[in-house]
Design a protein around this motif. Sequence first.
Motif, mmCIF file in Angstrom:
data_model
loop_
_atom_site.group_PDB
_atom_site.id
_atom_site.type_symbol
_atom_site.label_atom_id
_atom_site.label_comp_id
_atom_site.label_asym_id
_atom_site.label_seq_id
_atom_site.Cartn_x
_atom_site.Cartn_y
_atom_site.Cartn_z
ATOM 1 N N ALA A 28 0.777 -1.337 0.040
ATOM 2 C CA ALA A 28 -0.041 0.020 0.115
ATOM 3 C C ALA A 28 0.854 1.191 -0.161
ATOM 4 C CB ALA A 28 -1.016 -0.074 1.490
ATOM 5 N N SER A 29 1.956 1.295 0.507
ATOM 6 C CA SER A 29 2.907 2.383 0.503
ATOM 7 C C SER A 29 3.793 2.644 -0.691
ATOM 8 C CB SER A 29 3.769 2.289 1.741
ATOM 9 O OG SER A 29 4.479 1.135 2.075
ATOM 10 N N ALA A 30 3.718 1.739 -1.731
ATOM 11 C CA ALA A 30 4.400 2.042 -3.066
ATOM 12 C C ALA A 30 3.821 2.209 -4.243
ATOM 13 C CB ALA A 30 5.028 0.349 -3.033
ATOM 14 N N GLY A 119 -1.135 4.055 13.118
ATOM 15 C CA GLY A 119 -0.590 5.496 13.034
ATOM 16 C C GLY A 119 0.833 5.047 12.470
ATOM 17 N N HIS A 120 1.784 6.240 12.672
ATOM 18 C CA HIS A 120 3.165 5.928 11.960
ATOM 19 C C HIS A 120 3.956 6.270 13.189
ATOM 20 C CE1 HIS A 120 6.545 7.429 9.419
ATOM 21 N NE2 HIS A 120 6.118 6.315 8.664
ATOM 22 N N LEU A 121 5.264 5.626 12.907
ATOM 23 C CA LEU A 121 6.418 5.747 13.764
ATOM 24 C C LEU A 121 6.690 7.262 14.071
ATOM 25 C CD1 LEU A 121 9.029 3.467 12.325
ATOM 26 C CD2 LEU A 121 8.094 3.200 14.435
ATOM 27 N N SER A 196 0.625 11.328 3.706
ATOM 28 C CA SER A 196 1.522 10.378 2.985
ATOM 29 C C SER A 196 0.956 9.321 2.117
ATOM 30 C CB SER A 196 2.504 9.690 3.806
ATOM 31 O OG SER A 196 3.710 10.670 4.528
ATOM 32 N N HIS A 197 -0.042 8.649 2.724
ATOM 33 C CA HIS A 197 -0.677 7.498 2.083
ATOM 34 C C HIS A 197 -1.807 7.840 1.230
ATOM 35 C CE1 HIS A 197 0.735 3.373 3.171
ATOM 36 N NE2 HIS A 197 0.900 3.967 4.258
ATOM 37 N N ILE A 198 -2.442 9.208 1.147
ATOM 38 C CA ILE A 198 -3.508 9.623 0.370
ATOM 39 C C ILE A 198 -3.249 10.738 -0.194
ATOM 40 C CG2 ILE A 198 -5.280 8.516 1.949
ATOM 41 C CD1 ILE A 198 -5.932 11.037 3.229
ATOM 42 N N THR A 221 6.526 11.922 -0.684
ATOM 43 C CA THR A 221 6.429 12.030 -2.356
ATOM 44 C C THR A 221 6.392 10.679 -3.309
ATOM 45 O OG1 THR A 221 8.714 12.659 -2.463
ATOM 46 C CG2 THR A 221 7.006 14.444 -2.375
ATOM 47 N N TYR A 222 6.806 9.426 -2.415
ATOM 48 C CA TYR A 222 6.928 8.325 -3.289
ATOM 49 C C TYR A 222 5.781 7.489 -2.997
ATOM 50 C CZ TYR A 222 8.199 5.941 1.054
ATOM 51 O OH TYR A 222 7.977 5.154 2.206
ATOM 52 N N LYS A 223 4.910 7.514 -2.254
ATOM 53 C CA LYS A 223 3.966 6.695 -1.944
ATOM 54 C C LYS A 223 2.918 6.753 -3.105
ATOM 55 C CE LYS A 223 4.258 5.727 2.756
ATOM 56 N NZ LYS A 223 5.272 6.476 3.589
ATOM 57 N N GLN A 224 1.791 7.678 -3.049
ATOM 58 C CA GLN A 224 0.773 7.843 -3.693
ATOM 59 C C GLN A 224 0.994 8.730 -4.924
ATOM 60 O OE1 GLN A 224 -3.149 8.484 -2.480
ATOM 61 N NE2 GLN A 224 -3.794 6.403 -3.068
ATOM 62 N N LEU A 364 -2.933 -8.167 7.713
ATOM 63 C CA LEU A 364 -2.478 -8.033 6.340
ATOM 64 C C LEU A 364 -3.056 -6.896 5.523
ATOM 65 C CD1 LEU A 364 -0.709 -9.831 4.428
ATOM 66 C CD2 LEU A 364 -2.789 -11.083 3.804
ATOM 67 N N ARG A 365 -2.168 -6.068 4.949
ATOM 68 C CA ARG A 365 -2.415 -4.730 4.464
ATOM 69 C C ARG A 365 -2.080 -4.922 2.638
ATOM 70 N NH1 ARG A 365 0.598 1.057 5.260
ATOM 71 N NH2 ARG A 365 2.053 -0.529 3.977
ATOM 72 N N PHE A 366 -3.097 -4.724 2.109
ATOM 73 C CA PHE A 366 -3.061 -4.387 0.570
ATOM 74 C C PHE A 366 -3.378 -2.984 0.334
ATOM 75 C CE2 PHE A 366 -4.724 -8.938 1.066
ATOM 76 C CZ PHE A 366 -3.635 -9.469 0.566
HETATM 77 N N1 DSN Z 1 5.051 3.673 6.866
HETATM 78 C C1 DSN Z 1 5.420 2.746 6.213
HETATM 79 C C2 DSN Z 1 4.461 2.172 5.256
HETATM 80 O O1 DSN Z 1 3.316 2.494 5.455
HETATM 81 O O2 DSN Z 1 4.520 1.207 4.598
HETATM 82 C C3 DSN Z 1 6.587 2.968 5.086
HETATM 83 O O3 DSN Z 1 6.364 4.162 4.559
#
Ligand code: DSN
Length: 431
Positions: A28-30, A119-121, A196-198, A221-224, A364-366
């Motif tokens: 999902a983060s790619a 959440g995020h780290l 970041s994700h959206i 800038t690399y996720k979505q 499991l995340r897709f």
């Molecule tokens: N935060 C991690 C993820 O969502 O996969 C890596 O960017």
Amino acid sequence: MLTRDDPDLGALLDAEARYQSGCLSMVASASLAPPSVLCANGTVLSSVTAEGYPGARYHPGAVHFDAIETLAVERAKRVFAARYANVQPHSCSSANLAVLAALLPRGGRLLALDLDAGGHLTHGARASVSGKYYDVARYGVGSDGTLDYGAIRDRALEHRPDVIIAGASAYCRYIDFSRFRDIADEIGALLLADISHIAGLVATGLHPSPIDRAHITTTSTYKQLAGPRGGLILLGEDYLRTCSDGRTKLWQLMQRAVFPGFQGTPDPSSIAAKARALAIASSGDFHATMKRVVDNAKALADELQALGYKVLTDGTDNHMVLVDAQAAGLTGIVAEQALEECGILGNRNKIPGDLLPPTVTGGLRFGTNILAQRGMQPSEIRMCAGLVHEVLSQVRMLTPTLYELDATRRDAVRERVTALCLRFPVPVDRV
Ligand code: DSN
């Protein structure tokens, strides 16, 4: 030329390109950085060292880099309808930490989504400096898996944070940034939205934008956005807000937060690639892709549910689908590894209430960014869900981290994955 000069590295890069073409990546983060973004990221700009900002550098020779950074800033502002953009953060993690360092004294109070609830780290997780340097309270999700804004308000009234973070790494529903802002205003806190994700959905209007609701917005800038590794800081209507010293404007604080506050030299190549990705993000093609991302995620959630899987929050509003692996008799790591053997990539993820460690997890995340970029439609995504089921239904779990998968079954799925990948090649020549 690379392969001639360094055959070992060249061969590995070729192998990676073939691997990506032959896998169904649902991480999902790619996303797939288009070739022109990759080109912009590998140019003569690597030879430029120029600390500071356009027109105010601490090194000579930045005339073209100044123009490129200005172009990236203008494009970021246009794509997100922002009043201010900082394109220098090396990642969204850097952006978040720079923002927090600028807004909070050591020990300052922070409220953010718990890592275990999605959440995020860098949102104050215990393992991150953000969790070590600040006094962090965390909110979770309600019993239906969605954000409970009443409970978040209660938590805010109790903890009185200086900063509230809205944003997630594993959350499938719309985030109501206006509700967050109301809570922040009620207690006099600042609101940081991490999109970041959206970011692609926000850029195309497919998710409500936080730009004028949050005081500060960050994104990778690399996720979505399908850009280079890197981050952005964006400000909307609050960009001229006066900070606690009574003089500094919020945009000035953000400038200093990144340089010299948190980073030294910016990465000119990455900034050029951000400029390119942001131009693509304002195109009609990108909008169509994002629409397909959401349609595909809804189809994936529907089909997995029809196949008997427990999908968190009963579906999705964005690109992400979270599955309860334990309800299917598996752990996240076993499901991830069995799928990877067959050329299907999805990652293990903690889910609310998950007692397993992050290396194992019960979820499991897709995500559907890459398959939509490859041109797949909901009908093909339903086939992908079928392939996921063919693998997971055949896995025999021996321990929480060990499993058996019949080799004949694995090879049969692998063959079908390859056939699907050949029909939807990585779009190397599209942009
Ligand atoms: N935060 C991690 C993820 O969502 O996969 C890596 O960017």
